[in-house]
Write a protein that holds these residues in place. Structure first.
Motif, PDB file in Angstrom:
ATOM      1  N   ASN A  32       0.875  -1.169   0.000  1.00 36.26           N
ATOM      2  CA  ASN A  32       0.000   0.000   0.000  1.00 36.26           C
ATOM      3  C   ASN A  32       0.914   1.221   0.000  1.00 36.26           C
ATOM      4  O   ASN A  32       1.939   1.230   0.693  1.00 36.26           O
ATOM      5  CB  ASN A  32      -0.880   0.023   1.256  1.00 36.26           C
ATOM      6  CG  ASN A  32      -2.076  -0.890   1.161  1.00 36.26           C
ATOM      7  OD1 ASN A  32      -2.664  -1.063   0.095  1.00 36.26           O
ATOM      8  ND2 ASN A  32      -2.458  -1.486   2.276  1.00 36.26           N
ATOM      9  N   ILE A  50      -3.026   4.946  -2.031  1.00 37.22           N
ATOM     10  CA  ILE A  50      -3.538   4.070  -3.080  1.00 37.22           C
ATOM     11  C   ILE A  50      -3.312   2.623  -2.658  1.00 37.22           C
ATOM     12  O   ILE A  50      -2.297   2.288  -2.055  1.00 37.22           O
ATOM     13  CB  ILE A  50      -2.853   4.393  -4.427  1.00 37.22           C
ATOM     14  CG1 ILE A  50      -3.517   3.645  -5.587  1.00 37.22           C
ATOM     15  CG2 ILE A  50      -1.355   4.103  -4.370  1.00 37.22           C
ATOM     16  CD1 ILE A  50      -3.087   4.177  -6.955  1.00 37.22           C
ATOM     17  N   SER A  51      -4.286   1.785  -2.987  1.00 43.08           N
ATOM     18  CA  SER A  51      -4.222   0.392  -2.571  1.00 43.08           C
ATOM     19  C   SER A  51      -3.226  -0.401  -3.402  1.00 43.08           C
ATOM     20  O   SER A  51      -2.714   0.070  -4.415  1.00 43.08           O
ATOM     21  CB  SER A  51      -5.615  -0.238  -2.708  1.00 43.08           C
ATOM     22  OG  SER A  51      -6.016  -0.228  -4.069  1.00 43.08           O
ATOM     23  N   ARG A  52      -3.002  -1.641  -2.983  1.00 43.67           N
ATOM     24  CA  ARG A  52      -2.038  -2.514  -3.663  1.00 43.67           C
ATOM     25  C   ARG A  52      -2.351  -2.681  -5.139  1.00 43.67           C
ATOM     26  O   ARG A  52      -1.470  -2.691  -5.983  1.00 43.67           O
ATOM     27  CB  ARG A  52      -2.044  -3.891  -3.007  1.00 43.67           C
ATOM     28  CG  ARG A  52      -1.468  -3.930  -1.641  1.00 43.67           C
ATOM     29  CD  ARG A  52      -1.615  -5.331  -1.038  1.00 43.67           C
ATOM     30  NE  ARG A  52      -1.052  -5.388   0.285  1.00 43.67           N
ATOM     31  CZ  ARG A  52      -1.666  -4.914   1.356  1.00 43.67           C
ATOM     32  NH1 ARG A  52      -2.860  -4.377   1.249  1.00 43.67           N
ATOM     33  NH2 ARG A  52      -1.086  -4.996   2.537  1.00 43.67           N
ATOM     34  N   SER A  53      -3.617  -2.827  -5.420  1.00 44.68           N
ATOM     35  CA  SER A  53      -4.021  -3.072  -6.811  1.00 44.68           C
ATOM     36  C   SER A  53      -4.108  -1.795  -7.630  1.00 44.68           C
ATOM     37  O   SER A  53      -4.167  -1.842  -8.863  1.00 44.68           O
ATOM     38  CB  SER A  53      -5.388  -3.757  -6.828  1.00 44.68           C
ATOM     39  OG  SER A  53      -6.387  -2.866  -6.356  1.00 44.68           O
ATOM     40  N   TRP A  56      -8.166   1.458  -5.663  1.00 42.33           N
ATOM     41  CA  TRP A  56      -8.782   2.343  -4.659  1.00 42.33           C
ATOM     42  C   TRP A  56      -7.792   3.403  -4.262  1.00 42.33           C
ATOM     43  O   TRP A  56      -6.617   3.125  -4.027  1.00 42.33           O
ATOM     44  CB  TRP A  56      -9.191   1.521  -3.434  1.00 42.33           C
ATOM     45  CG  TRP A  56      -9.878   2.315  -2.381  1.00 42.33           C
ATOM     46  CD1 TRP A  56     -11.195   2.624  -2.303  1.00 42.33           C
ATOM     47  CD2 TRP A  56      -9.261   2.901  -1.233  1.00 42.33           C
ATOM     48  NE1 TRP A  56     -11.450   3.359  -1.175  1.00 42.33           N
ATOM     49  CE2 TRP A  56     -10.281   3.547  -0.502  1.00 42.33           C
ATOM     50  CE3 TRP A  56      -7.948   2.943  -0.757  1.00 42.33           C
ATOM     51  CZ2 TRP A  56     -10.034   4.229   0.679  1.00 42.33           C
ATOM     52  CZ3 TRP A  56      -7.681   3.621   0.424  1.00 42.33           C
ATOM     53  CH2 TRP A  56      -8.729   4.253   1.123  1.00 42.33           C
ATOM     54  N   TYR A  58      -7.574   7.437  -2.098  1.00 43.02           N
ATOM     55  CA  TYR A  58      -8.267   8.358  -1.195  1.00 43.02           C
ATOM     56  C   TYR A  58      -7.407   9.605  -1.038  1.00 43.02           C
ATOM     57  O   TYR A  58      -6.182   9.508  -0.959  1.00 43.02           O
ATOM     58  CB  TYR A  58      -8.505   7.677   0.157  1.00 43.02           C
ATOM     59  CG  TYR A  58      -9.359   8.474   1.104  1.00 43.02           C
ATOM     60  CD1 TYR A  58      -8.820   9.045   2.253  1.00 43.02           C
ATOM     61  CD2 TYR A  58     -10.711   8.662   0.853  1.00 43.02           C
ATOM     62  CE1 TYR A  58      -9.596   9.771   3.119  1.00 43.02           C
ATOM     63  CE2 TYR A  58     -11.504   9.389   1.714  1.00 43.02           C
ATOM     64  CZ  TYR A  58     -10.944   9.950   2.848  1.00 43.02           C
ATOM     65  OH  TYR A  58     -11.736  10.666   3.704  1.00 43.02           O
ATOM     66  N   THR A 101      -2.105  -5.537   5.877  1.00 50.63           N
ATOM     67  CA  THR A 101      -3.238  -5.968   5.064  1.00 50.63           C
ATOM     68  C   THR A 101      -4.347  -4.925   5.110  1.00 50.63           C
ATOM     69  O   THR A 101      -4.367  -4.041   5.972  1.00 50.63           O
ATOM     70  CB  THR A 101      -3.768  -7.309   5.573  1.00 50.63           C
ATOM     71  OG1 THR A 101      -4.126  -7.170   6.951  1.00 50.63           O
ATOM     72  CG2 THR A 101      -2.697  -8.393   5.446  1.00 50.63           C
ATOM     73  N   GLY A 102      -5.270  -5.047   4.166  1.00 50.21           N
ATOM     74  CA  GLY A 102      -6.388  -4.121   4.128  1.00 50.21           C
ATOM     75  C   GLY A 102      -6.044  -2.854   3.361  1.00 50.21           C
ATOM     76  O   GLY A 102      -4.956  -2.713   2.805  1.00 50.21           O
ATOM     77  N   ARG A 103      -6.987  -1.943   3.354  1.00 51.43           N
ATOM     78  CA  ARG A 103      -6.774  -0.684   2.660  1.00 51.43           C
ATOM     79  C   ARG A 103      -5.741   0.155   3.409  1.00 51.43           C
ATOM     80  O   ARG A 103      -5.600   0.032   4.630  1.00 51.43           O
ATOM     81  CB  ARG A 103      -8.097   0.080   2.538  1.00 51.43           C
ATOM     82  CG  ARG A 103      -9.015  -0.485   1.475  1.00 51.43           C
ATOM     83  CD  ARG A 103     -10.296   0.306   1.380  1.00 51.43           C
ATOM     84  NE  ARG A 103     -11.109  -0.120   0.237  1.00 51.43           N
ATOM     85  CZ  ARG A 103     -12.291   0.367  -0.066  1.00 51.43           C
ATOM     86  NH1 ARG A 103     -12.827   1.326   0.690  1.00 51.43           N
ATOM     87  NH2 ARG A 103     -12.960  -0.058  -1.109  1.00 51.43           N
ATOM     88  N   PRO A 104      -5.033   1.023   2.700  1.00 49.26           N
ATOM     89  CA  PRO A 104      -4.025   1.847   3.362  1.00 49.26           C
ATOM     90  C   PRO A 104      -4.658   2.859   4.296  1.00 49.26           C
ATOM     91  O   PRO A 104      -5.704   3.437   3.989  1.00 49.26           O
ATOM     92  CB  PRO A 104      -3.323   2.540   2.195  1.00 49.26           C
ATOM     93  CG  PRO A 104      -4.299   2.508   1.069  1.00 49.26           C
ATOM     94  CD  PRO A 104      -5.088   1.260   1.242  1.00 49.26           C
TER      95      PRO A 104
END
Length: 124
Positions: A32, A50-53, A56, A58, A101-104
């Motif tokens: 992340n 920004i997320s791993r992928s 997403w 913010y 893990t999860g969203r940043p």
């Protein structure tokens, strides 16, 4: 994880600038990523994450609609496209990463790895 930010400089209000952050040391897709800013005499604060992928992202309210965060897995690089720069955007900008893990998260405490900052100065 190693991070190296670049792209800062002196610009005029209304100009655009793109910051880059090259990463190494761990698989890019596990990270992340985020950008934070630290203005003179102020605490470091969240700009965008920004997320791993990359699916997403913010933004802080102060930059929403003007800044765009993105990542390029082929280059292992994070970007921050800044448009409509204002004097109040003047700060040292840091890229950061987390393997959690999860969203940043958006707190500096949510990030585990930091690069050296790059200075952005916006003259009015």
């Amino acid at each position: 994880v190693q991070l190296q930010a670049s792209g800062g400089g002196l610009v005029q209000a209304g100009d655009s600038l793109r910051l880059s952050c090259a990463t190494s040391g761990r698989a890019f897709g596990l990270l992340n990523l985020g950008w934070f800013q630290e203005a003179p005499g102020k605490e470091r604060k969240f700009v965008a994450v920004i997320s791993r992928s990359g699916g997403w992202a913010y933004y802080a309210d102060s930059v929403k609609g003007r800044f765009t965060i993105s990542r390029d897995s082929a280059k292992n690089t994070l970007y921050l496209e800044m448009q409509g720069l204002k004097a109040e955007d003047t700060a040292v900008y840091y890229c950061a990463a987390s393997l959690r893990t999860g969203r940043p998260g958006i707190s500096p405490d949510d990030m585990e790895y930091w690069g050296k900052g790059t200075l952005v100065t916006v003259s009015s």
